[in-house]
Motif scaffolding. Structure first.
Motif, PDB file in Angstrom:
ATOM      1  N   LEU A 178      38.795  46.517  36.139  1.00 50.29           N
ATOM      2  CA  LEU A 178      39.222  47.749  35.476  1.00 50.29           C
ATOM      3  C   LEU A 178      40.613  48.169  35.952  1.00 50.29           C
ATOM      4  O   LEU A 178      41.478  48.569  35.147  1.00 50.29           O
ATOM      5  CB  LEU A 178      38.208  48.864  35.755  1.00 50.29           C
ATOM      6  CG  LEU A 178      38.530  50.229  35.139  1.00 50.29           C
ATOM      7  CD1 LEU A 178      38.505  50.143  33.612  1.00 50.29           C
ATOM      8  CD2 LEU A 178      37.549  51.296  35.622  1.00 50.29           C
ATOM      9  N   ALA A 179      40.853  48.073  37.247  1.00 45.32           N
ATOM     10  CA  ALA A 179      42.158  48.464  37.794  1.00 45.32           C
ATOM     11  C   ALA A 179      43.271  47.572  37.251  1.00 45.32           C
ATOM     12  O   ALA A 179      44.372  48.044  36.893  1.00 45.32           O
ATOM     13  CB  ALA A 179      42.112  48.401  39.316  1.00 45.32           C
ATOM     14  N   ALA A 180      43.009  46.261  37.165  1.00 46.09           N
ATOM     15  CA  ALA A 180      44.021  45.329  36.649  1.00 46.09           C
ATOM     16  C   ALA A 180      44.336  45.625  35.188  1.00 46.09           C
ATOM     17  O   ALA A 180      45.509  45.604  34.757  1.00 46.09           O
ATOM     18  CB  ALA A 180      43.529  43.895  36.811  1.00 46.09           C
ATOM     19  N   ALA A 181      43.300  45.906  34.404  1.00 42.20           N
ATOM     20  CA  ALA A 181      43.514  46.186  32.980  1.00 42.20           C
ATOM     21  C   ALA A 181      44.314  47.468  32.801  1.00 42.20           C
ATOM     22  O   ALA A 181      45.268  47.525  31.994  1.00 42.20           O
ATOM     23  CB  ALA A 181      42.164  46.284  32.276  1.00 42.20           C
ATOM     24  N   GLU A 182      43.952  48.523  33.525  1.00 45.27           N
ATOM     25  CA  GLU A 182      44.638  49.806  33.366  1.00 45.27           C
ATOM     26  C   GLU A 182      46.089  49.726  33.855  1.00 45.27           C
ATOM     27  O   GLU A 182      47.014  50.277  33.224  1.00 45.27           O
ATOM     28  CB  GLU A 182      43.873  50.893  34.120  1.00 45.27           C
ATOM     29  CG  GLU A 182      42.544  51.258  33.467  1.00 45.27           C
ATOM     30  CD  GLU A 182      41.801  52.357  34.202  1.00 45.27           C
ATOM     31  OE1 GLU A 182      41.024  53.075  33.546  1.00 45.27           O
ATOM     32  OE2 GLU A 182      41.998  52.496  35.425  1.00 45.27           O
ATOM     33  N   ALA A 183      46.327  49.041  34.968  1.00 42.18           N
ATOM     34  CA  ALA A 183      47.690  48.947  35.508  1.00 42.18           C
ATOM     35  C   ALA A 183      48.611  48.194  34.543  1.00 42.18           C
ATOM     36  O   ALA A 183      49.731  48.642  34.226  1.00 42.18           O
ATOM     37  CB  ALA A 183      47.657  48.265  36.871  1.00 42.18           C
ATOM     38  N   ASN A 184      48.159  47.058  34.053  1.00 41.83           N
ATOM     39  CA  ASN A 184      48.989  46.265  33.142  1.00 41.83           C
ATOM     40  C   ASN A 184      49.151  46.959  31.794  1.00 41.83           C
ATOM     41  O   ASN A 184      50.178  46.797  31.124  1.00 41.83           O
ATOM     42  CB  ASN A 184      48.392  44.870  32.956  1.00 41.83           C
ATOM     43  CG  ASN A 184      48.698  43.954  34.125  1.00 41.83           C
ATOM     44  OD1 ASN A 184      49.788  43.374  34.205  1.00 41.83           O
ATOM     45  ND2 ASN A 184      47.749  43.841  35.054  1.00 41.83           N
ATOM     46  N   LEU A 185      48.137  47.754  31.408  1.00 44.25           N
ATOM     47  CA  LEU A 185      48.277  48.511  30.163  1.00 44.25           C
ATOM     48  C   LEU A 185      49.364  49.573  30.313  1.00 44.25           C
ATOM     49  O   LEU A 185      50.180  49.784  29.392  1.00 44.25           O
ATOM     50  CB  LEU A 185      46.942  49.163  29.798  1.00 44.25           C
ATOM     51  CG  LEU A 185      46.919  49.951  28.484  1.00 44.25           C
ATOM     52  CD1 LEU A 185      47.262  49.047  27.293  1.00 44.25           C
ATOM     53  CD2 LEU A 185      45.548  50.601  28.280  1.00 44.25           C
ATOM     54  N   PRO A 195      42.392  40.138  29.161  1.00 46.29           N
ATOM     55  CA  PRO A 195      41.232  39.477  29.769  1.00 46.29           C
ATOM     56  C   PRO A 195      40.574  40.319  30.865  1.00 46.29           C
ATOM     57  O   PRO A 195      39.359  40.254  31.061  1.00 46.29           O
ATOM     58  CB  PRO A 195      41.819  38.182  30.336  1.00 46.29           C
ATOM     59  CG  PRO A 195      43.276  38.420  30.465  1.00 46.29           C
ATOM     60  CD  PRO A 195      43.638  39.370  29.371  1.00 46.29           C
ATOM     61  N   ALA A 196      41.402  41.123  31.575  1.00 44.83           N
ATOM     62  CA  ALA A 196      40.824  41.980  32.613  1.00 44.83           C
ATOM     63  C   ALA A 196      39.909  43.036  31.987  1.00 44.83           C
ATOM     64  O   ALA A 196      38.812  43.325  32.491  1.00 44.83           O
ATOM     65  CB  ALA A 196      41.936  42.646  33.424  1.00 44.83           C
ATOM     66  N   ALA A 197      40.363  43.627  30.862  1.00 43.55           N
ATOM     67  CA  ALA A 197      39.538  44.627  30.174  1.00 43.55           C
ATOM     68  C   ALA A 197      38.256  43.998  29.636  1.00 43.55           C
ATOM     69  O   ALA A 197      37.162  44.573  29.723  1.00 43.55           O
ATOM     70  CB  ALA A 197      40.341  45.264  29.042  1.00 43.55           C
ATOM     71  N   HIS A 198      38.403  42.801  29.072  1.00 42.36           N
ATOM     72  CA  HIS A 198      37.232  42.109  28.526  1.00 42.36           C
ATOM     73  C   HIS A 198      36.218  41.791  29.633  1.00 42.36           C
ATOM     74  O   HIS A 198      35.005  41.975  29.465  1.00 42.36           O
ATOM     75  CB  HIS A 198      37.693  40.822  27.829  1.00 42.36           C
ATOM     76  CG  HIS A 198      36.573  40.078  27.180  1.00 42.36           C
ATOM     77  ND1 HIS A 198      35.933  40.520  26.037  1.00 42.36           N
ATOM     78  CD2 HIS A 198      35.946  38.910  27.539  1.00 42.36           C
ATOM     79  CE1 HIS A 198      34.981  39.670  25.709  1.00 42.36           C
ATOM     80  NE2 HIS A 198      34.971  38.679  26.606  1.00 42.36           N
ATOM     81  N   GLU A 199      36.708  41.335  30.783  1.00 49.49           N
ATOM     82  CA  GLU A 199      35.821  41.010  31.906  1.00 49.49           C
ATOM     83  C   GLU A 199      35.155  42.272  32.461  1.00 49.49           C
ATOM     84  O   GLU A 199      33.978  42.257  32.852  1.00 49.49           O
ATOM     85  CB  GLU A 199      36.623  40.314  33.004  1.00 49.49           C
ATOM     86  CG  GLU A 199      35.795  39.856  34.198  1.00 49.49           C
ATOM     87  CD  GLU A 199      34.817  38.743  33.847  1.00 49.49           C
ATOM     88  OE1 GLU A 199      33.870  38.520  34.637  1.00 49.49           O
ATOM     89  OE2 GLU A 199      34.990  38.093  32.789  1.00 49.49           O
ATOM     90  N   ALA A 200      35.912  43.379  32.480  1.00 52.52           N
ATOM     91  CA  ALA A 200      35.345  44.645  32.965  1.00 52.52           C
ATOM     92  C   ALA A 200      34.182  45.092  32.085  1.00 52.52           C
ATOM     93  O   ALA A 200      33.155  45.577  32.571  1.00 52.52           O
ATOM     94  CB  ALA A 200      36.432  45.716  33.010  1.00 52.52           C
ATOM     95  N   VAL A 201      34.347  44.932  30.771  1.00 54.16           N
ATOM     96  CA  VAL A 201      33.268  45.298  29.841  1.00 54.16           C
ATOM     97  C   VAL A 201      32.042  44.417  30.076  1.00 54.16           C
ATOM     98  O   VAL A 201      30.900  44.892  30.146  1.00 54.16           O
ATOM     99  CB  VAL A 201      33.756  45.191  28.382  1.00 54.16           C
ATOM    100  CG1 VAL A 201      32.577  45.339  27.420  1.00 54.16           C
ATOM    101  CG2 VAL A 201      34.805  46.245  28.095  1.00 54.16           C
ATOM    102  N   ALA A 202      32.283  43.101  30.193  1.00 59.01           N
ATOM    103  CA  ALA A 202      31.163  42.166  30.363  1.00 59.01           C
ATOM    104  C   ALA A 202      30.393  42.442  31.652  1.00 59.01           C
ATOM    105  O   ALA A 202      29.156  42.491  31.668  1.00 59.01           O
ATOM    106  CB  ALA A 202      31.688  40.730  30.353  1.00 59.01           C
ATOM    107  N   ARG A 203      31.133  42.634  32.751  1.00 63.07           N
ATOM    108  CA  ARG A 203      30.475  42.895  34.036  1.00 63.07           C
ATOM    109  C   ARG A 203      29.713  44.227  34.019  1.00 63.07           C
ATOM    110  O   ARG A 203      28.631  44.353  34.592  1.00 63.07           O
ATOM    111  CB  ARG A 203      31.503  42.900  35.163  1.00 63.07           C
ATOM    112  CG  ARG A 203      32.011  41.512  35.542  1.00 63.07           C
ATOM    113  CD  ARG A 203      33.052  41.602  36.649  1.00 63.07           C
ATOM    114  NE  ARG A 203      33.505  40.292  37.066  1.00 63.07           N
ATOM    115  CZ  ARG A 203      32.920  39.570  38.029  1.00 63.07           C
ATOM    116  NH1 ARG A 203      31.871  40.054  38.663  1.00 63.07           N
ATOM    117  NH2 ARG A 203      33.398  38.383  38.353  1.00 63.07           N
TER     118      ARG A 203
END
Length: 250
Positions: free
Chosen positions: A49-56, A80-88
């Motif tokens: 989640l942190a990786a997705a939000e930072a890069n966004l 991909p970070a957002a997608h992985e966060a959703v899956a996990r």
């Protein structure tokens, strides 16, 4: 002059079109990040989640600066970070539901148990109070069998002949081959004396059988009988007369 302006205008139009597509992609990834947060990604997938939000955020900043290429590169990491966060988060949520619905262990229920006292001889008297734990006997005699001196299975307390084996039907006395009484027309003759305790009017057990036969003979007879009682000639006459009467009454 007109020729030099046209290529610049085309480049600006292409850049605008490219920036618009990147911004739409950023919005799509932002929606996915929000979905991850709604699924409790902060707990289930905090790193993704942190990786997705930072890069966004970096992508939006690059778009604001007009650098769609750099923005697109950040979105390439955010997606991909957002997608992985959703899956996990979805998987984590399933486990949380299972744990939540797992029945709580119940406190052990005390079960009343009945401890049966040991009764080795099965006479209904427990061994702890049975004076004869290996021999069945009545409770009235503390679990011991009643004494039976002659061994005829008729207890002495009910045996009219306790020292002579007999049958239960004859109250512990043997059946005689010869009659103990003879019934005459005018009298009943006893073939055996009636015995009493010395100096008392109490009949001894060995005389019960002959008296039973007398009673049986009188049961169906319509006669009047005279019963006499006697003593020996030892002692005072008055006392002997009184004892004789008492024995006749017995």
């Amino acid at each position: 002059m007109t020729r030099s302006i046209a290529p610049v205008a085309c480049c600006l139009a292409a850049a605008c079109a490219s920036g618009s597509a990147v911004r739409q992609r950023a919005d799509s990834i932002a929606a996915e990040v929000k979905g991850a947060r709604d699924l409790n990604a902060e707990v289930c997938a905090p790193r993704e989640l942190a990786a997705a939000e930072a890069n966004l955020r970096f992508a939006r900043l690059a778009l604001d600066q007009g650098d769609s290429g750099r923005a697109d590169a950040h979105l390439g990491t955010a997606a991909p970070a957002a997608h992985e966060a959703v899956a996990r988060s979805k998987e984590c949520g399933k486990q949380a539901v299972v744990i939540k619905n797992k029945p709580e262990p119940q406190a052990p229920v005390a079960v009343a148990t009945t401890v049966t006292a040991r009764d080795s001889d099965g006479d209904g008297v427990s061994d702890d109070i049975d004076r004869c734990p290996e021999l069945p006997g009545p409770k009235e005699n503390f679990g011991c069998p009643w004494p039976d001196r002659d061994g005829d299975k008729v207890a002495d307390r009910e045996d009219r002949c306790p020292d002579e084996p007999g049958s239960p039907e004859n109250q512990g006395c043997p059946r005689r081959a010869t009659a103990l009484i003879v019934v005459r027309r005018d009298r009943i003759e006893l073939k055996q004396q009636i015995h009493f305790q010395p100096n008392r009017a109490r009949i001894l057990r060995d005389s019960y059988e002959v008296l039973d036969e007398v009673a049986e003979a009188l049961r169906d007879a319509s006669v009047t009988v005279r019963i006499e009682g006697h003593t020996d000639n030892v002692g005072k006459r008055k006392e002997n007369v009184t004892l004789s009467q008492a024995r006749a009454d017995a």
